[in-house]
Enzyme design. Structure first.
Site, mmCIF file in Angstrom:
data_model
loop_
_atom_site.group_PDB
_atom_site.id
_atom_site.type_symbol
_atom_site.label_atom_id
_atom_site.label_comp_id
_atom_site.label_asym_id
_atom_site.label_seq_id
_atom_site.Cartn_x
_atom_site.Cartn_y
_atom_site.Cartn_z
ATOM 1 N N CYS A 132 36.068 38.054 -40.755
ATOM 2 C CA CYS A 132 35.762 39.171 -39.854
ATOM 3 C C CYS A 132 34.265 39.403 -39.773
ATOM 4 O O CYS A 132 33.769 39.935 -38.793
ATOM 5 C CB CYS A 132 36.513 40.430 -40.251
ATOM 6 S SG CYS A 132 36.211 40.918 -41.919
ATOM 7 N N GLU A 154 40.623 47.544 -42.430
ATOM 8 C CA GLU A 154 39.530 46.601 -42.147
ATOM 9 C C GLU A 154 40.070 45.632 -41.107
ATOM 10 O O GLU A 154 40.919 44.800 -41.389
ATOM 11 C CB GLU A 154 39.125 45.858 -43.422
ATOM 12 C CG GLU A 154 38.004 44.857 -43.172
ATOM 13 C CD GLU A 154 37.828 43.840 -44.298
ATOM 14 O OE1 GLU A 154 38.327 44.065 -45.415
ATOM 15 O OE2 GLU A 154 37.203 42.808 -44.035
ATOM 16 N N ASN A 199 42.807 35.091 -44.863
ATOM 17 C CA ASN A 199 41.550 34.386 -45.114
ATOM 18 C C ASN A 199 40.942 34.614 -46.504
ATOM 19 O O ASN A 199 40.113 33.842 -46.946
ATOM 20 C CB ASN A 199 40.524 34.687 -44.008
ATOM 21 C CG ASN A 199 40.176 36.151 -43.900
ATOM 22 O OD1 ASN A 199 40.798 36.995 -44.537
ATOM 23 N ND2 ASN A 199 39.187 36.461 -43.088
HETATM 24 O O1 G3P Z 1 37.373 38.616 -43.025
HETATM 25 C C1 G3P Z 1 37.363 39.385 -44.165
HETATM 26 C C2 G3P Z 1 36.028 39.976 -44.507
HETATM 27 O O2 G3P Z 1 36.202 40.940 -45.480
HETATM 28 C C3 G3P Z 1 34.936 38.982 -44.765
HETATM 29 O O3 G3P Z 1 34.394 38.966 -46.011
HETATM 30 O O4 G3P Z 1 32.966 38.091 -47.809
HETATM 31 O O5 G3P Z 1 33.397 36.684 -45.798
HETATM 32 O O6 G3P Z 1 31.960 38.652 -45.623
HETATM 33 P P1 G3P Z 1 33.107 38.046 -46.333
#
Ligand code: G3P
Length: 473
Positions: free
Chosen positions: A283, A249, A153
């Site tokens: 996430c 993560e 992603n």
């Molecule tokens: O899904 C990966 C995570 O690190 C999301 O990042 O920048 O969308 O909050 P962000």
């Protein structure tokens, strides 16, 4: 269709055995990358191990120069990388450019933090700390070969957020992009190749997960792993690698709690965005909404108006909702919707799918016996729980197997702070949806959401160790 080469031991290579990469937009093959064998992987780790000696001994300012060159090369490829990302992972083009720019900024911030806080030793001696007869010099030194595994992603940001801190510290890097993200990974490796780093300092592995997935993480030359991806793979890594530092993560079930004094229009807008950005495949996406009963009708009306306005289509045209990464991801979302509906949830809007396109869905009257209450959807679905007692919300929130983030919406900041302190998770956002950025903040999860901390300073910390030299007078 392009045959994408990858950087291995100083050369851009191709192979007869290839992995086809298809676009989630229309299932067409958009490129191939080499399918490396176990033997290739052995050679890669050996080259990384050999290169470590020279690279880690290099003067920091020379390593910084290499990083600056990588950055320049990446900037030249901004369009190519962003457009490839859009087609490879079905992310709206505008978001791909944003991700690219965020990553360039990440490089700048990493260089700055490295210079300010990591290049020189911390000194503990008599003058400042009143230590008698000893001058301690505590250096930050690299760990060795860092294995960086990035998710589909964020193929640019979550790759560079691992690669750059590792390299600048003097580690060598073996980089494994997600299969969907391998084309972007190959382009990143090209930018690194053109910066002329010594052979073996950076290697990339592409190939079939089923053949090399486990093998990749078993090698004894690995000194540290930074992984972003699914919980099962993360646990597998943790089981196999017990005596080296890991940063994992993994998933999240980030809930938004809307208190009765929240600004309904603003919070509905923010929660819509937090849930449906990149079709919920983040996430940190909002994956459950707790709504206080007295404001539920008004909020649901507002949110469904917002969701009905979301545009749907081909990522190149910048819609809000795009086809999901693959069919099984969409099927999983649909399964969670059907299960909830069967057990009494109400569909406010959406609920349908067309191949791997899952229409943005709002589900109300979610109860604990429904799969979507606990399971991470990673899909464009907003499940709403209506509550009367905030203590029950705190209990459910804290009993989640995940602990990445959460958010609270209220006009009373003091009350929101108090509630935030009771929630057992990595980070709580007040009046904003959950998110990793800005990258200067520490980013972490607990429980099944992983462990270790990311963010500029913390990534540098996690990829280095302290080495003390003590003068005794
Ligand atoms: O899904 C990966 C995570 O690190 C999301 O990042 O920048 O969308 O909050 P962000």
């Amino acid at each position: 269709m392009n045959d994408y080469k990858i950087l291995v031991n100083g050369k851009m290579i191709t192979k007869k055995e290839k992995l086809n990469i298809t676009s989630p937009i229309n299932s067409e093959i958009i490129g191939t990358v080499p399918a490396l064998s176990k033997n290739d992987i052995d050679k890669i780790y050996r080259s990384s191990e050999i290169a470590f000696k020279e690279w880690s001994a290099l003067e920091p300012k020379l390593r910084i120069k290499y990083i600056e060159d990588i950055k320049k090369n990446l900037i030249k490829m901004r369009d190519e990388i962003s457009i490839t990302m859009c087609i490879e992972i079905s992310k709206p083009l505008k978001s791909c450019y944003q991700e690219f720019d965020r990553s360039i900024e990440y490089i700048d911030l990493t260089i700055k933090s490295y210079k300010d806080k990591f290049m020189n030793p911390k000194i503990i001696d008599k003058s400042i700390h009143n230590v008698e007869g000893k001058n301690g010099f505590f250096y930050r030194v690299p760990l060795g070969v860092v294995l960086a595994i990035s998710p589909f992603n964020y193929p640019v940001n979550l790759s560079l957020a691992k690669i750059i801190p590792a390299l600048i510290l003097g580690n060598t890097v073996v980089f494994k992009p997600a299969t969907q993200g391998s084309l972007v990974g190959s382009l990143i490796s090209k930018a690194i190749y053109e910066a002329n780093l010594p052979a073996g300092v950076f290697n990339i592995i592409t190939g079939k997960g089923s053949e090399i997935g486990d093998y990749l993480i078993e090698n004894n030359l690995i000194s540290m792993i930074s992984f972003t991806g699914g919980v099962d793979v993360g646990k597998n890594i943790a089981n196999k690698k017990s005596m080296i530092p890991l940063v994992l993560e993994l998933g999240g079930k980030d809930a938004a709690i809307v208190l009765k004094d929240a600004n309904i229009v603003e919070s509905a807008k923010e929660i819509t965005k937090g849930t449906f950005d990149y079709s919920g495949q983040r996430c940190t996406a909002i994956k459950l909404v707790y709504l206080e009963k007295s404001i539920a009708d008004k909020f649901i009306k507002e949110v469904s108006k917002n969701v009905l306005e979301l545009s749907i289509g081909n990522p190149i045209d910048n819609p809000d909702i795009t086809p999901m990464i693959n069919q099984s991801a969409a099927n999983w979302g649909k399964k969670l919707i059907d299960d909830a509906v069967k057990k009494g949830a109400k569909i406010i809007t959406g609920g349908n799918m067309d191949n791997n396109l899952l229409f943005p869905t709002v589900l109300s009257e979610i109860k604990k016996n429904m799969l979507i209450f606990d399971e991470e959807q990673f899909a464009p679905i907003m499940p709403i729980v209506i509550y009367e007692d905030i203590n029950e919300v705190v209990n459910s929130f804290n009993s989640s197997k995940y602990g990445l983030q959460g958010s609270i919406f209220s006009k009373n900041i003091k009350k929101a702070h108090e509630l935030a302190k009771r929630l057992n998770t990595g980070t709580i956002n007040i009046n904003k949806s959950s998110s990793r950025g800005p990258d200067i903040f520490p980013f972490l999860g607990i429980k099944d959401s992983g462990f270790g901390v990311q963010g500029i300073d913390w990534a540098l910390e996690s990829m280095s160790r302290i080495k003390g030299i003590i003068e005794n007078n």
